[in-house]
Design a protein around this motif. Structure first.
Motif, short mmCIF file in Angstrom:
data_model
loop_
_atom_site.label_atom_id
_atom_site.label_comp_id
_atom_site.label_asym_id
_atom_site.label_seq_id
_atom_site.Cartn_x
_atom_site.Cartn_y
_atom_site.Cartn_z
N ASP A 156 7.38 -32.64 -39.36
CA ASP A 156 6.22 -33.52 -39.55
C ASP A 156 6.33 -34.35 -40.82
O ASP A 156 5.66 -35.38 -40.95
N THR A 157 7.14 -33.90 -41.76
CA THR A 157 7.27 -34.60 -43.03
C THR A 157 8.39 -35.64 -42.99
O THR A 157 9.18 -35.68 -42.04
N LYS A 158 8.41 -36.49 -44.03
CA LYS A 158 9.50 -37.44 -44.21
C LYS A 158 10.05 -37.27 -45.63
O LYS A 158 9.38 -36.72 -46.50
N ASP A 159 11.29 -37.74 -45.82
CA ASP A 159 11.86 -37.62 -47.16
C ASP A 159 11.35 -38.74 -48.07
O ASP A 159 10.54 -39.58 -47.64
N ALA A 179 12.99 -39.79 -41.33
CA ALA A 179 12.66 -38.56 -40.62
C ALA A 179 13.44 -37.38 -41.18
O ALA A 179 14.58 -37.53 -41.65
N VAL A 180 12.83 -36.21 -41.13
CA VAL A 180 13.47 -34.98 -41.58
C VAL A 180 13.67 -34.07 -40.37
O VAL A 180 12.74 -33.88 -39.58
#
Length: 303
Positions: A223-226, A231-232
């Motif tokens: 659900d997170t991004k760097d 995208a992660v």
């Protein structure tokens, strides 16, 4: 071809329960996990695993390991050791134990990458060339000791280590006696790191292809991004028929490469209860091997 289970993946069972249950389901063999592990209130794959034999006092456990395995009429596909190649004392002990049990072969871990955090360790920061040269020196010694004991030491293709790929493992062992050192090719680990097209990778290993582990994995978008906004993705273990690796394609590659030895399952997925998982895996492996044109050992017709 024969099928066995690595007991890292059977944490809820005692050794007696693991051997008896797997034998009743029709497995040909067992690959015992051998390591000192952390305690845990609940059994887990890596801590509190009830089907693990400790390295501490291993020599005293050998008669019981032999008894439990023999009474279940299971064979040893090898030993799942965790002794690291730079710990010569433990390597000598696990090679001697393998010989005493008649288990033929045992995993001896290579050095982790300098960037690796496996096992909760801090990265060492040691450059890859230095780690590779050091591991090669250790494995030259290991090859001699394995020959002394009449067994084979195995390098596993594993993410986070200097031998994540078949190419790296072949380079590490090249020139050493393939009767006493070899490679565990592992479908699931290669999904995470080190993927090479299976057939040419197996052909590249040549006489060093000694053993096969089968599990499966998949990459899942988080659900997170760097920090850059990208995208992660993270990997997780998956059931054999649900991961990104095609077991059917893998078995066809094994058939084309002429491999006809042990396939050991270490399924770390948890969607199904353990007994249902192991029984289902054996059925799936037999059906898939038949589709791939592999000859599967049948205990009912064996002499």
């Amino acid at each position: 071809m024969k099928f066995s289970v690595f007991t890292a993946s059977t944490p809820e069972w005692t050794p007696e329960e693991a051997a008896q249950t797997l034998a009743a389901q029709g497995w040909d063999g067992i690959e015992w996990r051998v390591t000192d592990q952390a305690d845990s209130a609940e059994p887990g794959f890596w801590a509190g695993n009830r089907a693990t034999w400790p390295m501490a006092g291993l020599e005293d456990s050998l008669p019981e390991i032999a008894r439990i395995t023999g009474q279940a009429s299971l064979e040893f596909s090898g030993l799942g050791g965790y002794a690291r190649c730079d710990n010569h004392g433990d390597v000598e002990r696990i090679l001697a134990a393998t010989a005493a049990l008649g288990a033929r072969q045992v995993r001896v871990n290579v050095l982790p990458l300098g960037t690796s955090t496996m096992g909760g360790q801090d990265p060492s920061g040691i450059p890859y060339p230095q780690l590779f040269d050091s591991t090669r020196e250790h494995y030259e010694w290991i090859a001699e000791r394995a020959a002394h004991h009449g067994v084979k030491a195995l390098v596993e293709l594993h993410h986070g280590t200097i031998t994540s790929s078949a190419s790296a493992a072949r380079r590490l062992l090249d020139g050493l006696d393939p009767w006493h050192v070899g490679v565990i090719h592992d479908l699931g680990n290669l999904i995470i790191e080190g993927w090479e097209d299976p057939l040419p990778a197996l052909q590249l290993l040549g006489p060093y292809l000694a053993h096969v582990h089968v599990k499966n994995a998949r990459w899942v978008r988080q659900d997170t991004k760097d920090e850059s906004g990208a995208a992660v993705w993270a990997h997780e273990w998956a059931p054999l028929a649900e991961g990104q690796g095609s077991v059917l394609a893998y078995f066809r590659a094994l058939a084309a490469a002429g491999y006809d030895d042990w396939v050991t399952v270490e399924d770390f997925s948890t969607e199904l209860p353990l007994a249902e998982r192991t029984a289902g895996n054996l059925d799936y492996l037999r059906r898939t091997a038949a589709l791939a044109g592999l000859v599967v050992h049948n205990p009912a017709t064996a002499s």
